[in-house]
Each structure stands twice: as structure tokens, then as C-alpha cells.
Design a protein around this motif. Structure first.
Motif, PDB file in Angstrom:
ATOM      1  N   GLU A   1       7.455  -9.514 -12.258  1.00  0.00           N
ATOM      2  CA  GLU A   1       6.973  -9.388 -13.627  1.00  0.00           C
ATOM      3  C   GLU A   1       7.573  -8.199 -14.379  1.00  0.00           C
ATOM      4  O   GLU A   1       8.020  -8.332 -15.515  1.00  0.00           O
ATOM      5  N   PHE A   2       7.609  -7.043 -13.739  1.00  0.00           N
ATOM      6  CA  PHE A   2       8.018  -5.849 -14.490  1.00  0.00           C
ATOM      7  C   PHE A   2       9.497  -5.878 -14.833  1.00  0.00           C
ATOM      8  O   PHE A   2       9.897  -5.570 -15.955  1.00  0.00           O
ATOM      9  N   ALA A   3      10.307  -6.301 -13.860  1.00  0.00           N
ATOM     10  CA  ALA A   3      11.750  -6.406 -14.119  1.00  0.00           C
ATOM     11  C   ALA A   3      12.002  -7.457 -15.196  1.00  0.00           C
ATOM     12  O   ALA A   3      12.886  -7.285 -16.042  1.00  0.00           O
TER      13      ALA A   3
ATOM     14  N   LEU B   1      13.803  -8.752 -20.628  1.00  0.00           N
ATOM     15  CA  LEU B   1      13.672  -9.511 -21.875  1.00  0.00           C
ATOM     16  C   LEU B   1      13.571  -8.609 -23.096  1.00  0.00           C
ATOM     17  O   LEU B   1      13.942  -9.008 -24.197  1.00  0.00           O
ATOM     18  N   THR B   2      13.048  -7.412 -22.906  1.00  0.00           N
ATOM     19  CA  THR B   2      12.756  -6.567 -24.075  1.00  0.00           C
ATOM     20  C   THR B   2      13.759  -5.418 -24.231  1.00  0.00           C
ATOM     21  O   THR B   2      13.595  -4.579 -25.106  1.00  0.00           O
ATOM     22  N   LYS B   3      14.809  -5.419 -23.426  1.00  0.00           N
ATOM     23  CA  LYS B   3      15.699  -4.246 -23.433  1.00  0.00           C
ATOM     24  C   LYS B   3      16.451  -4.033 -24.759  1.00  0.00           C
ATOM     25  O   LYS B   3      16.843  -2.923 -25.070  1.00  0.00           O
TER      26      LYS B   3
ATOM     27  N   SER C   1       3.417 -12.855 -26.690  1.00  0.00           N
ATOM     28  CA  SER C   1       2.859 -13.175 -25.370  1.00  0.00           C
ATOM     29  C   SER C   1       3.328 -14.543 -24.933  1.00  0.00           C
ATOM     30  O   SER C   1       3.323 -15.490 -25.723  1.00  0.00           O
ATOM     31  N   ILE C   2       3.720 -14.635 -23.669  1.00  0.00           N
ATOM     32  CA  ILE C   2       4.199 -15.926 -23.167  1.00  0.00           C
ATOM     33  C   ILE C   2       3.520 -16.287 -21.851  1.00  0.00           C
ATOM     34  O   ILE C   2       3.222 -15.425 -21.021  1.00  0.00           O
ATOM     35  N   ALA C   3       3.235 -17.577 -21.699  1.00  0.00           N
ATOM     36  CA  ALA C   3       2.809 -18.133 -20.415  1.00  0.00           C
ATOM     37  C   ALA C   3       3.878 -19.140 -20.041  1.00  0.00           C
ATOM     38  O   ALA C   3       4.236 -20.007 -20.843  1.00  0.00           O
TER      39      ALA C   3
HETATM   40  P1  ADP Z   1      -0.487  -4.273 -18.866  1.00  0.00           P
HETATM   41  O1  ADP Z   1      -0.548  -4.556 -17.395  1.00  0.00           O
HETATM   42  O2  ADP Z   1      -1.053  -2.959 -19.269  1.00  0.00           O
HETATM   43  O3  ADP Z   1      -0.931  -5.433 -19.706  1.00  0.00           O
HETATM   44  P2  ADP Z   1       2.203  -5.109 -18.925  1.00  0.00           P
HETATM   45  O4  ADP Z   1       2.887  -4.799 -17.662  1.00  0.00           O
HETATM   46  O5  ADP Z   1       1.729  -6.475 -19.189  1.00  0.00           O
HETATM   47  O6  ADP Z   1       1.064  -4.055 -19.168  1.00  0.00           O
HETATM   48  O7  ADP Z   1       3.184  -4.711 -20.117  1.00  0.00           O
HETATM   49  C1  ADP Z   1       3.985  -3.538 -20.080  1.00  0.00           C
HETATM   50  C2  ADP Z   1       4.583  -3.316 -21.445  1.00  0.00           C
HETATM   51  O8  ADP Z   1       5.435  -4.386 -21.776  1.00  0.00           O
HETATM   52  C3  ADP Z   1       3.538  -3.233 -22.549  1.00  0.00           C
HETATM   53  O9  ADP Z   1       4.036  -2.344 -23.534  1.00  0.00           O
HETATM   54  C4  ADP Z   1       3.515  -4.642 -23.094  1.00  0.00           C
HETATM   55  O10 ADP Z   1       3.077  -4.661 -24.411  1.00  0.00           O
HETATM   56  C5  ADP Z   1       4.974  -5.051 -22.949  1.00  0.00           C
HETATM   57  N1  ADP Z   1       5.154  -6.503 -22.725  1.00  0.00           N
HETATM   58  C6  ADP Z   1       4.642  -7.268 -21.719  1.00  0.00           C
HETATM   59  N2  ADP Z   1       5.034  -8.554 -21.815  1.00  0.00           N
HETATM   60  C7  ADP Z   1       5.803  -8.624 -22.929  1.00  0.00           C
HETATM   61  C8  ADP Z   1       6.508  -9.679 -23.588  1.00  0.00           C
HETATM   62  N3  ADP Z   1       6.487 -10.935 -23.135  1.00  0.00           N
HETATM   63  N4  ADP Z   1       7.202  -9.363 -24.701  1.00  0.00           N
HETATM   64  C9  ADP Z   1       7.213  -8.126 -25.198  1.00  0.00           C
HETATM   65  N5  ADP Z   1       6.592  -7.078 -24.625  1.00  0.00           N
HETATM   66  C10 ADP Z   1       5.895  -7.307 -23.506  1.00  0.00           C
END
Ligand code: ADP
Ligand code: MG
Length: 348
Positions: free
Chosen positions: A17-19, A24-26, A101-103
């Protein structure tokens, strides 16, 4: 049809998930001073100075709001942002931030999400907004994408659905029916493709209406224009469900009636010719089709000279007393009561 042109398929499980979020957001940079803290903490921090903040959310579900057999993921990402921005502009506000947000099910490889995010990134550049957060989770069935948009507006400049007054002019940006007719063409081609996958459709005659369906735009330019013209609409709404139901929303919220003139409803020539081809009445499409994302507003008669020469704005009717009701005045000058037959998710 369009899905999966990309030969590479990296399973999402390879990243974690974190990677994945980081990947995706880089590319998302921060453009607005009001974005104090963006992606990377538990929440974003926004400082709007002395403005009012507007917030709006939309949720798009595969199979309900989009069909990946003809909607490319890049366009879907773009559209998911645009439909939200349209709601912000309909408040006469400037869109500044979004969260996404995506599922997603394991049917999608990393490359598919890259496409989706490429569309989100393009929209955020074109509309000048910061992507400041979101959430990422798995789904058992298909793709869901939810965007929340945040905007700011000078205190007192916000425009609600509820401010229309009798004698105000009913004004529309752009033209109507394109997105709906674009969808009709896409649905038809999908059926043709099912029968013969080698059949390459010739879609040159439908470029405008297909773009209206697949890659709609929100009317940021109209909000800027109204500011330049020094016109504050008395009420406003974006046309997501068809003109008829949006007019009724304005009338109900404002406690007024209206006369809408059939011969004033702006239609693109491609909409007219495609309606003829499908043997559908173009007024019906303008009234009941959806997803054009134009802005419908009312303005005071005093402001008419300011908008009169502008090709982006068309006067399509005027506001009456509530007791007069909401009507379409046809080309034959008969009055028909307007009915809400917008595209409703729960219909049928
Ligand atoms: P938490 O566990 O606190 O919900 P996340 O690990 O889900 O934190 O998210 C870490 C960071 O990445 C947060 O700033 C969150 O807003 C952002 N983030 C998570 N998923 C997405 C996404 N699909 N698109 C953009 N930003 C995201
Ligand atoms: Mg989270």
C-alpha cells in the motif's frame, strides 16, 4: 475495446500500500499558498485566509457510472476530477484542492492505476488544483473512485440555487446534449464490436460529442468571465442531470417559476445530426440527457447588457412567479410543464 493496450502488468501486490501511494502521487506538486500541508501526513492542512471554503464530493462506481470497455482509465481519472470541480464552480468559487480515494480489485495492474492517475494529474494541471490527500483500499468488485474538491470564495460572492427572482434571466453556458449523444454512439459501437471485433468504427463525425462524454470539461472559464464582466448570478447550478431537472432544482430552491424557450436551447450541429440519425428529438435530449457540465444561472435584468454580446452565454428563458409554474415554451408556442426526467442512478 480500449482496456489493456499496455502490455506490462505489474500486480499491485508487488508494491504494497505505501509504495503504491508514493508511486501514484509522486508527481503532485503544490501550487496554492493555501495548501499548507499536502500528501504525507495524517491529514492535509489548508489555510484559506479570510475566504469562505466550499467542499463537495462525488463517488463513481464501475458498472454504474462508467464502463471501462470504452472509457479509457486516463479519461476516467480526468472526468472524476472535472465533475467535482464543476460543483465548486457552480458555487461561484475557485477550486483549489482535491482528495482522491480509490477502491481497486486485484484485476487491475499497477499500469492501470498509473493511467488513472495520469488523467488526475492532467486535470489538476489544467484546472490549477493541488491533490492534497486521499485513501487507497482494495475492492472485491471493480473500481470505485471518489474525489472531494475544496474551493474558496470571497465572503458574500458565493452563489446558491436559492437566489433567483421573478424577471431574472435564465442563462446557460455552452451547449447541451453532446455527452448523452456521445454515449449513444459509444454504446452502439460497443455492440458492433461484440459482434465483429475486427470492425474498426469510423467515428470522425462524432468527435465533439464523444469528447463531451469521455472527457468533459468544467466551466472554470465561465467563473472567470463572470468576474471580469462584474456579474454575480442570483442563482446557479451545474447541469449534470439534464436541463429540465436542473431548472426545477433552481425553481424549487428559489420558490419561483420559469419560462424556458425551446428555440433558444443551444445545440451543437453534431448533436442535431446525431439526433436525426438516431431518430431522437434533440429538445428531449437537451432536457433529459446528462453529463454536459455546463452552468445554468439566473441573472438580474440589469446585468443583461454585460452578457449580451458574449458567445459563451445564452439567454434561454426568464424567471416567473412560483404560482405560474415551470414551463417549456415550444417552437409552436405551446406551453408544456417541465418534468424532472434526469438521469437518475436508481431509475430502473
Ligand atoms: P492513513 O493510514 O492515515 O489513512 P494513508 O497511508 O492512507 O494514511 O495515506 C498516507 C498519505 O497518502 C495521506 O496524506 C493520504 O492523504 C495520502 N493518500 C492515500 N491514498 C491516496 C490516494 N489514492 N491518492 C492521493 N493521496 C493518497
Ligand atoms: Mg488512509
Amino acid at each position: 475495446m480500449i482496456e489493456d493496450k499496455n502490455p506490462q502488468r505489474t500486480p499491485l501486490s508487488e508494491l504494497g500500500e505505501f509504495a503504491l501511494i508514493e508511486h501514484l502521487t509522486k508527481n503532485f506538486d503544490v501550487k496554492h499558498e493555501s495548501t499548507v500541508k499536502s500528501i504525507g501526513d495524517d491529514a492535509a492542512v489548508i489555510n484559506p485566509e479570510n475566504k469562505n471554503i466550499v467542499v463537495t464530493t462525488d463517488l463513481l462506481v464501475e458498472g454504474v457510472h462508467f464502463d471501462l470497455s470504452y472509457a479509457p482509465l486516463k479519461h476516467l481519472g480526468y472526468k472524476a476530477v472535472v465533475v467535482n470541480l464543476s460543483d465548486v464552480y457552480a458555487m461561484n468559487a475557485k477550486a483549489t484542492q482535491i482528495t482522491v480515494s480509490i477502491a481497486v480489485s486485484n484485476r487491475f495492474p499497477l499500469e492501470a492505476l498509473e493511467e488513472l492517475y495520469a488523467g488526475i494529474e492532467t486535470a489538476s494541471k489544467i484546472y490549477n488544483i493541488d491533490v492534497v490527500g486521499g485513501d487507497t483500499t482494495s475492492s472485491n468488485s471493480g473500481l470505485m473512485i471518489s474525489v472531494t474538491a475544496i474551493g474558496e470564495v470571497e465572503k458574500g460572492q458565493e452563489v446558491y440555487r436559492s437566489g433567483a427572482k421573478p424577471n431574472d434571466l435564465l442563462v446557460l453556458s455552452g451547449d447541451l446534449g453532446g455527452a448523452y449523444m456521445g454515449l449513444q454512439v459509444l454504446e452502439r459501437e460497443k455492440e458492433v464490436f461484440k459482434v465483429d471485433p475486427n470492425n474498426q468504427p469510423d467515428l470522425d463525425a462524432y468527435t465533439y460529442i464523444m469528447e463531451r462524454q469521455l472527457k468533459p470539461e468544467a466551466r472554470k472559464d465561465i467563473i472567470d468571465l463572470l468576474k471580469d464582466l462584474d456579474v454575480k448570478p442570483t442563482s446557479m447550478i451545474d447541469v449534470s442531470d439534464g436541463l429540465s431537472s436542473e431548472i426545477l432544482h433552481l425553481c424549487k430552491a428559489s420558490k419561483v417559476g420559469c419560462d424556458l424557450y425551446e428555440d433558444k436551447i443551444p445545440l451543437d450541429p453534431q448533436v442535431i445530426s446525431t439526433c436525426e440519425e438516431f431518430d431522437i428529438d434533440s429538445t428531449t435530449i437537451a432536457l433529459n440527457g446528462g453529463e454536459d457540465y455546463e452552468l445554468l444561472m439566473t441573472i438580474s435584468q440589469e446585468d443583461y447588457p454585460k452578457i449580451k454580446a458574449n458567445p459563451n452565454l445564452t439567454v434561454i428563458g426568464y424567471i416567473t412567479e412560483e404560482s405560474a409554474g415551470a414551463h417549456l415554451v415550444t417552437r409552436g408556442e405551446t406551453k408544456i410543464q417541465l418534468q424532472a426526467q434526469g438521469w437518475k442512478t436508481f431509475k430502473e
